[in-house]
Design a protein around this motif. Structure first.
Motif, PDB file in Angstrom:
ATOM      1  N   ILE A 203     -23.959  15.737  27.037  1.00 18.90           N
ATOM      2  CA  ILE A 203     -24.753  15.078  28.068  1.00 18.90           C
ATOM      3  C   ILE A 203     -26.161  15.669  28.049  1.00 18.90           C
ATOM      4  O   ILE A 203     -26.339  16.868  28.233  1.00 18.90           O
ATOM      5  N   HIS A 204     -27.143  14.819  27.839  1.00 19.89           N
ATOM      6  CA  HIS A 204     -28.539  15.251  27.803  1.00 19.89           C
ATOM      7  C   HIS A 204     -29.242  14.686  29.026  1.00 19.89           C
ATOM      8  O   HIS A 204     -29.255  13.478  29.247  1.00 19.89           O
TER       9      HIS A 204
ATOM     10  N   THR B  46     -25.156  19.524  28.433  1.00 20.71           N
ATOM     11  CA  THR B  46     -23.830  19.920  28.892  1.00 20.71           C
ATOM     12  C   THR B  46     -22.815  19.420  27.881  1.00 20.71           C
ATOM     13  O   THR B  46     -22.809  18.235  27.542  1.00 20.71           O
ATOM     14  N   CYS B  47     -21.973  20.303  27.382  1.00 25.45           N
ATOM     15  CA  CYS B  47     -20.967  19.939  26.390  1.00 25.45           C
ATOM     16  C   CYS B  47     -19.590  19.916  27.057  1.00 25.45           C
ATOM     17  O   CYS B  47     -19.196  20.895  27.703  1.00 25.45           O
TER      18      CYS B  47
ATOM     19  N   CYS C  97     -19.900  17.221  35.932  1.00 25.48           N
ATOM     20  CA  CYS C  97     -20.999  17.344  34.982  1.00 25.48           C
ATOM     21  C   CYS C  97     -22.285  17.805  35.650  1.00 25.48           C
ATOM     22  O   CYS C  97     -23.078  18.538  35.055  1.00 25.48           O
ATOM     23  N   VAL C  98     -22.495  17.390  36.873  1.00 26.41           N
ATOM     24  CA  VAL C  98     -23.674  17.840  37.611  1.00 26.41           C
ATOM     25  C   VAL C  98     -23.514  19.302  38.030  1.00 26.41           C
ATOM     26  O   VAL C  98     -24.423  20.123  37.852  1.00 26.41           O
ATOM     27  N   ARG C  99     -22.348  19.618  38.570  1.00 29.85           N
ATOM     28  CA  ARG C  99     -22.118  20.979  39.074  1.00 29.85           C
ATOM     29  C   ARG C  99     -22.146  22.027  37.962  1.00 29.85           C
ATOM     30  O   ARG C  99     -22.562  23.165  38.179  1.00 29.85           O
ATOM     31  N   HIS C 100     -21.713  21.635  36.770  1.00 29.30           N
ATOM     32  CA  HIS C 100     -21.642  22.593  35.665  1.00 29.30           C
ATOM     33  C   HIS C 100     -22.638  22.239  34.562  1.00 29.30           C
ATOM     34  O   HIS C 100     -22.395  22.496  33.383  1.00 29.30           O
TER      35      HIS C 100
ATOM     36  N   LEU D 242     -17.755  22.888  29.036  1.00 29.04           N
ATOM     37  CA  LEU D 242     -16.659  22.631  29.967  1.00 29.04           C
ATOM     38  C   LEU D 242     -15.483  21.994  29.226  1.00 29.04           C
ATOM     39  O   LEU D 242     -15.646  20.991  28.528  1.00 29.04           O
ATOM     40  N   LEU D 243     -14.300  22.569  29.384  1.00 27.77           N
ATOM     41  CA  LEU D 243     -13.087  22.003  28.802  1.00 27.77           C
ATOM     42  C   LEU D 243     -12.271  21.345  29.902  1.00 27.77           C
ATOM     43  O   LEU D 243     -11.857  22.006  30.858  1.00 27.77           O
ATOM     44  N   MET D 244     -12.051  20.032  29.783  1.00 30.79           N
ATOM     45  CA  MET D 244     -11.232  19.290  30.735  1.00 30.79           C
ATOM     46  C   MET D 244      -9.896  18.958  30.086  1.00 30.79           C
ATOM     47  O   MET D 244      -9.853  18.341  29.017  1.00 30.79           O
TER      48      MET D 244
END
Length: 203
Positions: free
Chosen positions: A185-186, A7-8, A138-141, A146-148
């Motif tokens: 996130i790996h 997840t980036c 991070c879990v949901r997507h 994802l841009l925060m």
């Protein structure tokens, strides 16, 4: 080894506001024209995001909504990503406080959990709400880009958690206006692993 999910996440701080240079945590300042240009300049260089998440404050949501509309992306507003509330220090600069209350300011910089501003938000609760939002997002997507769009305080909380930094080290992190921090996130392709590893990613 089992399948892995990457997840980036891009952590983008808002640009210049009328109150820049002052503690404006919960004060709902808007972006200046220069602030808009700063944020557009950052994202025009490299745009690969699939979803936008924003703090509820106007200096973030105005740009986030405009960007989502222009790029045709889904957007969600996450209230737990709002900036820290500085209590009686809202609207004041560090330079002012160094004159009027230097000892209290120094203690806050050294240990914000023990020495919050007068009437300020409990720092442990602030950290908890930010990290709860971060972990859930991070879990949901998982597996997405994802841009925060948010603030210096929450970005320091997240990056500090990822890098296992102490509070003084987190407060010293350089997070300029309209700057981007990236986190990858790996995790293993299971819900439990995602929950466990979302806060231990490598920036």
């Amino acid at each position: 080894m089992g399948a892995r999910i990457v997840t980036c996440v891009g952590l983008l701080r808002h640009g210049e506001t009328a109150g820049s240079g002052r503690y404006c945590g919960s004060t709902d300042d808007v972006l200046t024209p220069r602030g808009w240009e700063q944020m557009r300049s950052v994202l025009d260089k490299d745009f690969t995001w699939e979803r936008i998440v924003s703090s509820p404050l106007a200096r973030c949501t105005a740009f986030a909504r405009e960007l989502a509309h222009r790029r045709g992306l889904p957007i969600e507003i996450e209230h737990r990503l709002q900036e820290y509330h500085f209590g009686a220090w809202e609207g004041k600069s560090a330079a002012e406080l160094l004159v009027t209350n230097p000892e209290r300011l120094a203690r806050f910089w050294e240990d914000p959990a023990r020495y919050p501003p007068p009437g300020g938000e409990d720092f442990i609760q602030f950290q908890t709400r930010v990290l709860e939002a971060w972990n859930e997002l991070c879990v949901r997507h998982a597996g997405r880009r994802l841009l925060m769009i948010g603030h210096g305080g929450p970005i320091r909380v997240v990056v500090g958690q990822v890098r296992h930094l102490s509070w003084p080290e987190r407060l010293r992190l350089d997070v300029p206006l309209a700057s981007m921090n990236r986190v990858s996130i790996h995790c293993a392709a299971t819900a439990d692993a995602q929950t466990t590893n979302a806060l231990t990613a490598d920036p």
